[in-house]
Design an enzyme around this catalytic site. Sequence first.
Site, short mmCIF file in Angstrom:
data_model
loop_
_atom_site.label_atom_id
_atom_site.label_comp_id
_atom_site.label_asym_id
_atom_site.label_seq_id
_atom_site.Cartn_x
_atom_site.Cartn_y
_atom_site.Cartn_z
N GLU A 1 6.34 -5.25 6.28
CA GLU A 1 6.27 -3.72 5.77
C GLU A 1 6.16 -2.84 7.08
O GLU A 1 6.59 -1.60 7.03
CB GLU A 1 5.19 -3.38 4.93
CG GLU A 1 4.95 -4.14 3.45
CD GLU A 1 6.24 -3.38 2.41
OE1 GLU A 1 6.38 -2.12 2.72
OE2 GLU A 1 6.66 -4.30 2.00
N GLU B 1 5.97 5.85 7.86
CA GLU B 1 7.31 5.69 7.42
C GLU B 1 8.23 6.15 8.48
O GLU B 1 8.03 7.41 9.01
CB GLU B 1 7.62 6.03 6.01
CG GLU B 1 9.00 5.99 5.73
CD GLU B 1 9.13 6.41 4.09
OE1 GLU B 1 10.20 6.38 3.64
OE2 GLU B 1 7.95 6.71 3.50
N ASN C 1 -0.40 7.34 -5.85
CA ASN C 1 -1.03 5.94 -5.26
C ASN C 1 -2.15 6.57 -4.41
O ASN C 1 -3.21 5.79 -4.15
CB ASN C 1 -0.05 5.17 -4.60
CG ASN C 1 0.81 4.40 -5.42
OD1 ASN C 1 0.38 3.83 -6.48
ND2 ASN C 1 1.88 4.24 -5.16
#
Length: 217
Positions: A70, A79, A117
């Site tokens: 990831e 990100e 989340n």
Amino acid sequence: MGSATADVAPRRAFVVSEAQFDQMFPNRNSFYSYSGLTAALDSFPSFATAGGDTVSRQEAAAFLANVSHETGGLVYVVEQNQANYPTYCDWNQPYGCPAGQAAYYGRGPIQLSWNFNYKAAGDYLGIDLLDDPWQVENNAAVSWKTALWYWMTQSGPGTMTPHDAMVNQRGFGETIRSINGSLECNGGNPGQVQSRVDNYTRFTGILGVPTGDNLYC
């Protein structure tokens, strides 16, 4: 009078030593500290402790293999594609996006994203991540805790948590299904699956345990 620390349980030893961690992630970002990871373990006492020594090492390897995939080997804290940032706000949630439309992009070892989340992880951990999601990119222990929260409590597109998949010996492939199975499994993106499996195979080698069966999804 006893010492002030007499009632504090000693921090448990992690099945991955700091030297092994450094071997797994030779190019890691200094943000992803080993001490941050071991501090986060206190919130999840059953992580990498259930099922005996071999299973514990396999679980640690599986977690770190997915994390490595990831984050490009624990290089990326956030990100990289900023164009995606505004897309992770689900306004159907009653609490909305108090930190801003573009505040809930992927952060941390498992690239936590979406307002719901952040809300769920924060509620579980007792940290206000809905209003201050930046904690996940500024505090190493919080960052690791969010990754362990997902690993221990969320089944994602799968049918079980990654933790349960490893402890119940369903195989590494089942952890992929729980993390990104809707995009990668069943032929969705075999290259991504292979990358995760390669990490896991390397890490179990470092930890001196077999990979077990069912590596793919």
